[in-house]
Design a protein around this motif. Structure first.
Motif, mmCIF file in Angstrom:
data_model
loop_
_atom_site.group_PDB
_atom_site.id
_atom_site.type_symbol
_atom_site.label_atom_id
_atom_site.label_comp_id
_atom_site.label_asym_id
_atom_site.label_seq_id
_atom_site.Cartn_x
_atom_site.Cartn_y
_atom_site.Cartn_z
ATOM 1 N N ARG A 1 -3.984 3.568 -1.219
ATOM 2 C CA ARG A 1 -4.700 2.296 -1.155
ATOM 3 C C ARG A 1 -6.023 2.453 -1.886
ATOM 4 O O ARG A 1 -6.676 3.473 -1.788
ATOM 5 N N SER A 2 -6.394 1.410 -2.588
ATOM 6 C CA SER A 2 -7.667 1.481 -3.298
ATOM 7 C C SER A 2 -8.797 1.344 -2.293
ATOM 8 O O SER A 2 -8.669 0.670 -1.278
ATOM 9 N N GLN B 1 10.221 5.380 -3.431
ATOM 10 C CA GLN B 1 9.093 5.635 -4.322
ATOM 11 C C GLN B 1 7.947 6.217 -3.501
ATOM 12 O O GLN B 1 7.765 5.847 -2.346
ATOM 13 N N GLU B 2 7.193 7.098 -4.111
ATOM 14 C CA GLU B 2 6.023 7.644 -3.433
ATOM 15 C C GLU B 2 5.068 6.508 -3.114
ATOM 16 O O GLU B 2 4.879 5.610 -3.922
ATOM 17 N N ARG B 3 4.485 6.572 -1.942
ATOM 18 C CA ARG B 3 3.544 5.543 -1.526
ATOM 19 C C ARG B 3 2.282 5.640 -2.366
ATOM 20 O O ARG B 3 1.701 6.712 -2.509
ATOM 21 N N GLN B 4 1.860 4.513 -2.903
ATOM 22 C CA GLN B 4 0.647 4.478 -3.716
ATOM 23 C C GLN B 4 -0.572 4.504 -2.802
ATOM 24 O O GLN B 4 -0.597 3.813 -1.791
#
Length: 98
Positions: free
Chosen positions: A84-85, A79-82
């Motif tokens: 970081r907020s 999965q594509e890396r989300q």
């Protein structure tokens, strides 16, 4: 078209050639990357394999849960890396609330 697979629960003694050979039985492997700890340089027990889509699907089905080096592999589509907020250093609060 190619797919990138996540391969988890790898033995820490695994090398890229062993992983390439394992997946090559299902199709042409274009890249293999084992992930290392930034501080120690030791393997973290997971990596990524990129290969042709049809071979990747066959590899996922055949290798997910298969024993390799005494451990049961976890293989699925990466999965594509989300991103970081943003925030204030991980404590989730407003620094100016005092």
């Amino acid at each position: 078209m190619s797919k990138k697979l996540y391969v988890g629960n790898l033995p820490f003694s695994t090398n890229e050639d062993e992983l390439r050979d394992l997946f090559a039985a299902y199709g042409e492997v274009s890249s293999v990357k084992l992930i290392e700890d930034r501080e120690t340089g030791r393997l973290r027990g997971f990596g990524f394999v990129e290969m042709a889509a049809d071979g990747a699907d066959a590899a996922m089905e055949a290798l997910n849960g298969k024993a390799f080096g005494g451990r049961d592999l976890r293989v699925n589509e990466a999965q594509e890396r989300q991103p970081r907020s943003g925030g204030s250093g991980g404590y989730g609060g407003d620094r100016n609330r005092w």
